[in-house]
Design an enzyme around this catalytic site. Structure first.
Site, PDB file in Angstrom:
ATOM      1  N   GLU A  44      15.189   9.554 -11.756  1.00  0.00           N
ATOM      2  CA  GLU A  44      16.632   9.301 -11.879  1.00  0.00           C
ATOM      3  C   GLU A  44      17.232   8.840 -10.557  1.00  0.00           C
ATOM      4  OE1 GLU A  44      18.463   9.187 -14.596  1.00  0.00           O
ATOM      5  OE2 GLU A  44      16.820   9.826 -15.904  1.00  0.00           O
ATOM      6  N   ASN A  66      18.727   5.125  -9.839  1.00  0.00           N
ATOM      7  CA  ASN A  66      20.107   4.933  -9.375  1.00  0.00           C
ATOM      8  C   ASN A  66      20.163   4.021  -8.157  1.00  0.00           C
ATOM      9  OD1 ASN A  66      21.316   6.468 -11.349  1.00  0.00           O
ATOM     10  ND2 ASN A  66      21.814   8.193 -10.020  1.00  0.00           N
ATOM     11  N   ARG A  74      23.922   1.961 -19.771  1.00  0.00           N
ATOM     12  CA  ARG A  74      23.526   3.090 -18.935  1.00  0.00           C
ATOM     13  C   ARG A  74      24.161   4.351 -19.492  1.00  0.00           C
ATOM     14  NH1 ARG A  74      19.084   2.072 -16.484  1.00  0.00           N
ATOM     15  NH2 ARG A  74      19.030  -0.156 -16.180  1.00  0.00           N
TER      16      ARG A  74
END
Length: 145
Positions: free
Chosen positions: A48, A52, A106
């Site tokens: 994650e 990002n 997203r």
């Protein structure tokens, strides 16, 4: 706390490097004889954070992502850093389901996932400077041998 081991890794902000980062951190963390649940949590949180950096930090540009990890007897600390565009409002970005890229479908759950899978999460960022995500996982149980 006595430091047992540490690594630092720099790589390009390419989506194919998300899996690479997961594998490297999993191999490094496995020195602590983690349970599969701990290992899975750590790999997911790293995925994650790196995603990002790629999607939000660098957007369509190429840049460097740095991972630093430190092992202690009962803890792993992981720092993921980019020098991308930064986050204007960290508190807003940490809200579940909030995304700066709704047109890309997203989910807006990246920070929420990191927070739920790790024991500690700290985010530092400044627009035009980049973002640093610091995570830690306390190891409460281990593989029984």
């Amino acid at each position: 706390m006595e430091l047992l081991n540490e690594i630092q890794l720099d790589f390009l902000s390419k989506s194919e490097n998300v899996a690479f980062a997961r594998v490297v951190i999993a191999a490094f963390a496995s020195q602590l004889d983690l349970t599969l649940d701990h290992l899975s949590d750590i790999k997911t949180a790293v995925s994650e954070a790196v995603t990002n950096s790629i999607i939000h930090g660098y957007e369509d540009k190429s840049g460097i992502i740095r991972i630093q990890a430190r092992l202690y007897k009962d803890r792993i600390e992981i720092v993921i850093q980019d020098w991308g565009k930064g986050i204007e409002d960290i508190e807003m970005a940490r809200q579940p389901l909030w995304t700066s890229k709704p047109e890309q479908d997203r989910s807006g759950m990246g920070f929420t996932i990191m927070e739920n899978f790790m024991d500690e999460l700290e985010v530092e960022s400044a627009p035009g400077v980049g973002t640093v995500v610091k995570m830690a996982k306390n190891i409460t149980d281990r593989i029984q041998r």
